[in-house]
Design a protein around this motif. Structure first.
Motif, mmCIF file in Angstrom:
data_model
loop_
_atom_site.group_PDB
_atom_site.id
_atom_site.type_symbol
_atom_site.label_atom_id
_atom_site.label_comp_id
_atom_site.label_asym_id
_atom_site.label_seq_id
_atom_site.Cartn_x
_atom_site.Cartn_y
_atom_site.Cartn_z
ATOM 1 N N ARG A 133 0.844 -1.194 0.000
ATOM 2 C CA ARG A 133 0.000 0.000 0.000
ATOM 3 C C ARG A 133 0.876 1.240 0.000
ATOM 4 N NH1 ARG A 133 -5.111 1.369 3.961
ATOM 5 N NH2 ARG A 133 -4.626 3.537 4.379
ATOM 6 N N LEU A 134 0.617 2.157 -0.932
ATOM 7 C CA LEU A 134 1.331 3.432 -1.022
ATOM 8 C C LEU A 134 0.349 4.543 -0.672
ATOM 9 C CD1 LEU A 134 2.279 1.435 -3.553
ATOM 10 C CD2 LEU A 134 3.895 3.313 -3.910
ATOM 11 N N GLU A 135 0.734 5.420 0.228
ATOM 12 C CA GLU A 135 -0.206 6.416 0.757
ATOM 13 C C GLU A 135 0.439 7.789 0.815
ATOM 14 O OE1 GLU A 135 -2.783 5.328 4.187
ATOM 15 O OE2 GLU A 135 -1.807 7.017 5.189
ATOM 16 N N ARG A 136 -0.367 8.826 0.525
ATOM 17 C CA ARG A 136 0.060 10.222 0.651
ATOM 18 C C ARG A 136 -0.969 10.982 1.489
ATOM 19 N NH1 ARG A 136 3.280 12.567 -3.410
ATOM 20 N NH2 ARG A 136 3.063 14.474 -2.171
ATOM 21 N N PRO A 137 -0.542 11.574 2.614
ATOM 22 C CA PRO A 137 -1.458 12.398 3.403
ATOM 23 C C PRO A 137 -1.470 13.850 2.901
ATOM 24 C CG PRO A 137 0.607 12.148 4.574
ATOM 25 C CD PRO A 137 0.748 11.367 3.282
ATOM 26 N N PHE A 138 -2.591 14.522 3.103
ATOM 27 C CA PHE A 138 -2.743 15.926 2.713
ATOM 28 C C PHE A 138 -3.327 16.717 3.873
ATOM 29 C CE2 PHE A 138 -2.446 13.870 -1.334
ATOM 30 C CZ PHE A 138 -1.847 14.790 -2.178
ATOM 31 N N ARG A 139 -2.819 17.947 4.019
ATOM 32 C CA ARG A 139 -3.371 18.893 4.999
ATOM 33 C C ARG A 139 -3.722 20.182 4.263
ATOM 34 N NH1 ARG A 139 -2.492 18.616 10.424
ATOM 35 N NH2 ARG A 139 -2.009 20.840 10.487
ATOM 36 N N ILE A 140 -4.936 20.645 4.452
ATOM 37 C CA ILE A 140 -5.417 21.854 3.773
ATOM 38 C C ILE A 140 -5.799 22.885 4.822
ATOM 39 C CG2 ILE A 140 -7.138 22.810 2.203
ATOM 40 C CD1 ILE A 140 -6.603 19.094 2.133
ATOM 41 N N GLU A 141 -5.130 24.039 4.788
ATOM 42 C CA GLU A 141 -5.410 25.124 5.722
ATOM 43 C C GLU A 141 -6.550 25.989 5.178
ATOM 44 O OE1 GLU A 141 -3.977 25.238 8.605
ATOM 45 O OE2 GLU A 141 -2.508 23.656 8.182
ATOM 46 N N VAL A 142 -7.569 26.195 6.003
ATOM 47 C CA VAL A 142 -8.755 26.959 5.595
ATOM 48 C C VAL A 142 -8.879 28.178 6.514
ATOM 49 C CG1 VAL A 142 -11.233 26.881 5.161
ATOM 50 C CG2 VAL A 142 -9.855 24.790 4.920
ATOM 51 N N GLU A 143 -8.765 29.357 5.933
ATOM 52 C CA GLU A 143 -8.863 30.578 6.729
ATOM 53 C C GLU A 143 -10.249 31.199 6.673
ATOM 54 O OE1 GLU A 143 -5.765 33.206 5.565
ATOM 55 O OE2 GLU A 143 -4.146 31.872 6.265
ATOM 56 N N ASP A 144 -11.081 30.770 5.742
ATOM 57 C CA ASP A 144 -12.461 31.250 5.631
ATOM 58 C C ASP A 144 -13.377 30.048 5.859
ATOM 59 O OD1 ASP A 144 -14.868 32.389 5.096
ATOM 60 O OD2 ASP A 144 -14.443 32.878 2.992
ATOM 61 N N LEU A 145 -13.932 29.932 7.066
ATOM 62 C CA LEU A 145 -14.735 28.757 7.411
ATOM 63 C C LEU A 145 -16.011 28.661 6.578
ATOM 64 C CD1 LEU A 145 -14.399 28.558 11.304
ATOM 65 C CD2 LEU A 145 -13.030 27.472 9.519
ATOM 66 N N ALA A 146 -16.466 29.762 6.011
ATOM 67 C CA ALA A 146 -17.665 29.720 5.184
ATOM 68 C C ALA A 146 -17.443 28.878 3.917
ATOM 69 C CB ALA A 146 -18.099 31.129 4.809
ATOM 70 N N ARG A 147 -16.189 28.698 3.525
ATOM 71 C CA ARG A 147 -15.884 27.942 2.318
ATOM 72 C C ARG A 147 -15.636 26.462 2.612
ATOM 73 N NH1 ARG A 147 -11.496 28.946 -0.249
ATOM 74 N NH2 ARG A 147 -12.405 28.484 -2.283
ATOM 75 N N LEU A 148 -15.756 26.068 3.865
ATOM 76 C CA LEU A 148 -15.466 24.685 4.236
ATOM 77 C C LEU A 148 -16.325 23.666 3.486
ATOM 78 C CD1 LEU A 148 -13.752 22.889 6.039
ATOM 79 C CD2 LEU A 148 -15.430 23.201 7.858
ATOM 80 N N PRO A 149 -17.645 23.843 3.365
ATOM 81 C CA PRO A 149 -18.443 22.856 2.615
ATOM 82 C C PRO A 149 -17.990 22.702 1.167
ATOM 83 C CG PRO A 149 -19.870 24.259 3.939
ATOM 84 C CD PRO A 149 -18.509 24.873 3.983
#
Length: 258
Positions: A133-149
């Protein structure tokens, strides 16, 4: 003509001076009455930023388990190529959704073997299988919570294999911690004034102060699965609040009221 003085009056005077000094020192060192107060305060703050955690993975085909290898080199290279292609597509999808590239963090490639339950062959014998199994994790920083959906939709459409959750945070943690500490000190002052009024004494200067509990900040985690939004296109994501607690001990000199 000679004049002589008796040593007794001189000795008596010295004793009187020494006695006066000892008495003054005793008065100066006499402990003052004091009032000790402990107080705690909690500050509930609405988050203003978030971090999305997601993962992509690919697997090689299962092969018979051997001592010398757990995967075919060509299959391993093909799985990695597929994973890198999907990772590039994911980053492109997020950028199209309005994210800056610097807010997207792709973690290191993780490679690990997976051992499968023994499979029954055509001849009835059991065979141990393995794959990689080969895996890549991602982290996304969100500064505008209204855009979360919208960003969660983009992750789902990009075919992420796992959404590990949303971590809510504050852009200025220090300001929130300071506010919690101020609330604890104000609470200590209020308690001291209430106790002094009830006991009929007056508060003097502060003679000691310390933190019983330094303000502790814990980001709030919301877990979810990769299919969390299936069947709920209008789902709402409420960050709630983050609690910060602080505690102090404060001491005042007190004296009877006239």
């Amino acid at each position: 003509m000679s004049l002589s003085l008796s040593p007794r009056p001189l000795l008596l005077g010295a004793l009187l001076v020494a006695t006066s000094l000892i008495a003054a020192t005793a008065v100066a060192e006499e402990p003052r009455s004091r009032l000790d107060v402990q107080a705690e305060a909690r500050l509930d703050v609405t988050p203003d930023r978030a971090t999305l955690s997601a993962r992509l993975w690919e697997r090689t085909p299962a092969i018979a388990r051997r001592d010398d290898t757990t995967s075919d080199p060509d299959a391993l290279r093909e799985a990695r190529d597929r994973l890198e292609t999907r990772a590039a597509t994911l980053i492109g999808t997020l950028e199209e959704a309005g994210l800056e590239r610097e807010t997207i963090s792709a973690g290191s490639l993780n490679v690990q073997p997976e051992y499968l339950p023994d499979a029954r062959r055509d001849d009835g014998e059991h065979e141990a299988l393995t794959r990689t199994r080969l895996e890549r994790p991602f982290r996304i920083e969100v500064e505008d919570l209204a855009r979360l959906p919208v960003l969660l939709d983009a992750l789902t459409e990009a075919g992420v294999d796992a959404l590990d959750g949303v971590t809510y945070d504050l852009a200025d943690r220090d300001a929130a911690s300071d506010e919690a500490l101020v609330k604890a000190l104000e609470r200590a002052r209020h308690k001291a004034e209430l106790m002094a009024d009830t006991l009929g004494v007056s508060l003097g200067p502060v003679v000691g102060v310390s933190e019983n509990r330094s303000p502790v900040f814990q980001p709030r985690m919301m877990a979810m699965s990769a299919d969390a939004r299936e069947g709920a296109p209008q789902a709402e994501y409420r960050p709630g609040t983050i609690s910060i607690e602080a505690g102090v001990s404060v001491s005042w000199e007190i004296e009877p009221r006239p």
